[in-house]
Design an enzyme around this catalytic site. Structure first.
Site, PDB file in Angstrom:
ATOM      1  N   SER A 133      19.141   0.114 -23.519  1.00  0.00           N
ATOM      2  CA  SER A 133      18.102  -0.909 -23.572  1.00  0.00           C
ATOM      3  C   SER A 133      18.691  -2.302 -23.385  1.00  0.00           C
ATOM      4  O   SER A 133      19.293  -2.597 -22.369  1.00  0.00           O
ATOM      5  CB  SER A 133      17.323  -0.794 -24.880  1.00  0.00           C
ATOM      6  OG  SER A 133      16.150  -1.572 -24.866  1.00  0.00           O
TER       7      SER A 133
ATOM      8  N   ASP B 149      14.525  -6.485 -20.148  1.00  0.00           N
ATOM      9  CA  ASP B 149      15.866  -6.031 -20.495  1.00  0.00           C
ATOM     10  C   ASP B 149      16.263  -4.902 -19.549  1.00  0.00           C
ATOM     11  O   ASP B 149      15.584  -4.644 -18.553  1.00  0.00           O
ATOM     12  CB  ASP B 149      15.933  -5.597 -21.958  1.00  0.00           C
ATOM     13  CG  ASP B 149      14.968  -4.463 -22.276  1.00  0.00           C
ATOM     14  OD1 ASP B 149      14.076  -4.201 -21.453  1.00  0.00           O
ATOM     15  OD2 ASP B 149      15.106  -3.842 -23.349  1.00  0.00           O
TER      16      ASP B 149
ATOM     17  N   ASP C 187      16.196  -1.638 -19.495  1.00  0.00           N
ATOM     18  CA  ASP C 187      15.332  -0.493 -19.210  1.00  0.00           C
ATOM     19  C   ASP C 187      13.861  -0.876 -19.143  1.00  0.00           C
ATOM     20  O   ASP C 187      13.000  -0.015 -19.009  1.00  0.00           O
ATOM     21  CB  ASP C 187      15.543   0.611 -20.240  1.00  0.00           C
ATOM     22  CG  ASP C 187      15.116   0.200 -21.645  1.00  0.00           C
ATOM     23  OD1 ASP C 187      15.145  -1.003 -21.957  1.00  0.00           O
ATOM     24  OD2 ASP C 187      14.757   1.092 -22.437  1.00  0.00           O
TER      25      ASP C 187
ATOM     26  N   ASP D  44      11.682  -1.803 -21.297  1.00  0.00           N
ATOM     27  CA  ASP D  44      10.701  -1.557 -22.353  1.00  0.00           C
ATOM     28  C   ASP D  44      10.299  -2.882 -23.004  1.00  0.00           C
ATOM     29  O   ASP D  44       9.220  -2.993 -23.589  1.00  0.00           O
ATOM     30  CB  ASP D  44      11.209  -0.553 -23.388  1.00  0.00           C
ATOM     31  CG  ASP D  44      12.445  -1.012 -24.152  1.00  0.00           C
ATOM     32  OD1 ASP D  44      13.143  -1.950 -23.686  1.00  0.00           O
ATOM     33  OD2 ASP D  44      12.735  -0.425 -25.214  1.00  0.00           O
TER      34      ASP D  44
END
Length: 436
Positions: free
Chosen positions: A90, A226, A228, A230
């Protein structure tokens, strides 16, 4: 082993191919698993190892390649799978990687499910399939389907948007915004797990280039993800990087109607509660972590869930924090009324944050709980996550870090002097507990 964000840590130390293999084997009672990864190069071998562990137990694997975490979470249902696996750290730095598990609803594995998998990993007693019963592995790309779902969920809007992908997997945001009618300029759009453009976490300091480009290029707003995707953070048209609490208030006010509830973590600003209360919307406090916010968002009457860190959940769409969906919905809101004007409506209260070193943080927290129980009315105290004391005109929270030998103190009030006083009270509690 499994925290609320799954397994996460330095590659070659906490996160290894052997661990990925064993987690894959631990999922061996499922029929089909979807897996995707962020651009970190270490993700290649981790996906291969995890897929091998699944397949040798007879589980079919659907490999999405490089994909945003919300794409992976949504694809569990799209592909008729039982589990989704995101190989990602992440917003963590490049040397880290991790493994996070998703349910078909889009919600991350809750504590019972995490404990079940962890027990199987530790037992290391997989039920391996025979040579002719191995699972298949096929590749597919569901990014286009994710973009189409976003376009379907958000009204068309003609805005000028700068998207800082952060060298991560969030390119789906660019595709969706373009399809919605926006003019999109990108920053750090080339996927690269070493994150050469900026550190992965979209903080004000890390997104100074984005803010400057929006301000000087006269774009309507800026979006930052960020690694990934999410998480989603934003810059208003005047170049101001908006606080997470302000974004939470703006998004929640749009998603919820009078009589609805909104799920927020215990460290959310009192300003969010006040702003939503004026609109007849109640806030429901949860422990810190998107898995807890998602669980609350799944309850009847909860229209939205969000964390100031940048995780936003619309339960009518998915129970996964979907940064690209947040980016599209925020852009549509800006088209109706500029984001800077919306942000100006949200009050800002003085908030104080401190981190105190504590090797024996569990013991310190236990003594803090005892001291608070002896001094304050039980109705004013919450131990949902750490110890939170509501004083009416403000509050303080003492909470152990989940990853470091630290105890974190947060204090907030509507008045600066009162915020300082509550901070001192909380710090004194921690210091006294450290000395015992």
């Amino acid at each position: 082993m499994f925290g609320t964000s799954g397994v996460r840590g330095p590659v070659g130390e906490d996160v290894t191919a052997e661990l990925a293999l064993r987690i894959g084997r631990a999922l061996g009672d499922r029929d089909r698993v979807v897996v995707g990864r962020d651009p970190r190069d270490s993700g290649r071998l981790l996906v291969d190892a995890l897929a091998a562990g699944c397949r040798e137990c007879g589980v079919d694997v659907v490999d999405l390649g490089v994909a945003a975490t919300p794409t992976v979470a949504r694809a569990v249902a799209w592909e008729g799978a039982d589990v989704g696996v995101s190989v990602t750290a992440s917003h963590n730095p490049a040397p880290d990687n991790g493994i996070k598990l998703w349910q078909p609803s889009g919600q991350a594995f809750d504590e019972p499910l995490r404990e079940e998998v962890e027990a199987r990993v530790r037992a290391d007693d997989p039920d391996l399939a025979a040579w002719d019963g191995l699972g298949d592995r096929r590749t597919t790309d569901t990014t286009g389907r994710h973009a189409a779902a976003l376009v379907e969920a958000v009204p068309p809007c003609e805005r000028s948007v700068v998207v800082d992908v952060g060298n991560g997997a969030g390119g789906v945001t660019v595709d969706a915004l373009t399809d919605l009618g926006c003019t999109v300029e990108t920053l750090n759009a080339q996927p690269d797990g070493s994150f050469p453009g900026r550190p992965s976490e979209p903080t004000p300091e890390n997104c100074e280039s984005l803010a400057a480009l929006v301000r000087e290029g006269a774009a309507d707003l800026g979006i930052a993800h960020d690694g990934d995707a999410d998480r989603m953070r934003a810059v208003a048209g005047d170049g101001e990087f908006l606080s997470g609490d302000t974004l939470l208030a703006v998004l929640a006010a749009d998603a919820a109607e009078s009589g609805d509830r909104v799920a927020v973590p215990v460290d959310t600003s009192l300003a969010v509660e006040d702003f939503l209360a004026e609109r007849g919307v109640e806030t429901v406090r949860t422990p810190v972590g998107d898995v807890y916010v998602a669980a609350a968002a799944a309850e009847e009457g909860v229209a939205f869930g969000g964390e100031p860190s940048g995780a936003w959940i619309w339960p009518d769409e998915t129970l996964c924090p979907d940064g690209p969906l947040a980016a599209c919905r925020l852009t549509a809101l800006d088209a109706e009324r500029p984001l800077a004007e919306r942000a100006a409506d949200v009050p800002t209260y003085p908030i104080r944050r401190e981190s105190i070193e504590a090797d024996a943080k569990a013991a310190v927290m236990e003594r803090v709980r005892e001291a608070v129980a002896a001094e304050y009315d039980a109705a004013d105290v919450s131990t949902l996550d750490g110890v939170r004391v509501d004083r009416g005109d403000g509050w303080f929270l003492v909470r152990a870090s989940g990853t470091q030998p630290l105890v974190r103190v947060t204090a907030e009030a509507r008045d600066p002097d009162r915020a300082d006083a509550l901070r001192e009270t909380a710090l004194a509690l921690v210091e006294d507990s450290r000395r015992e």
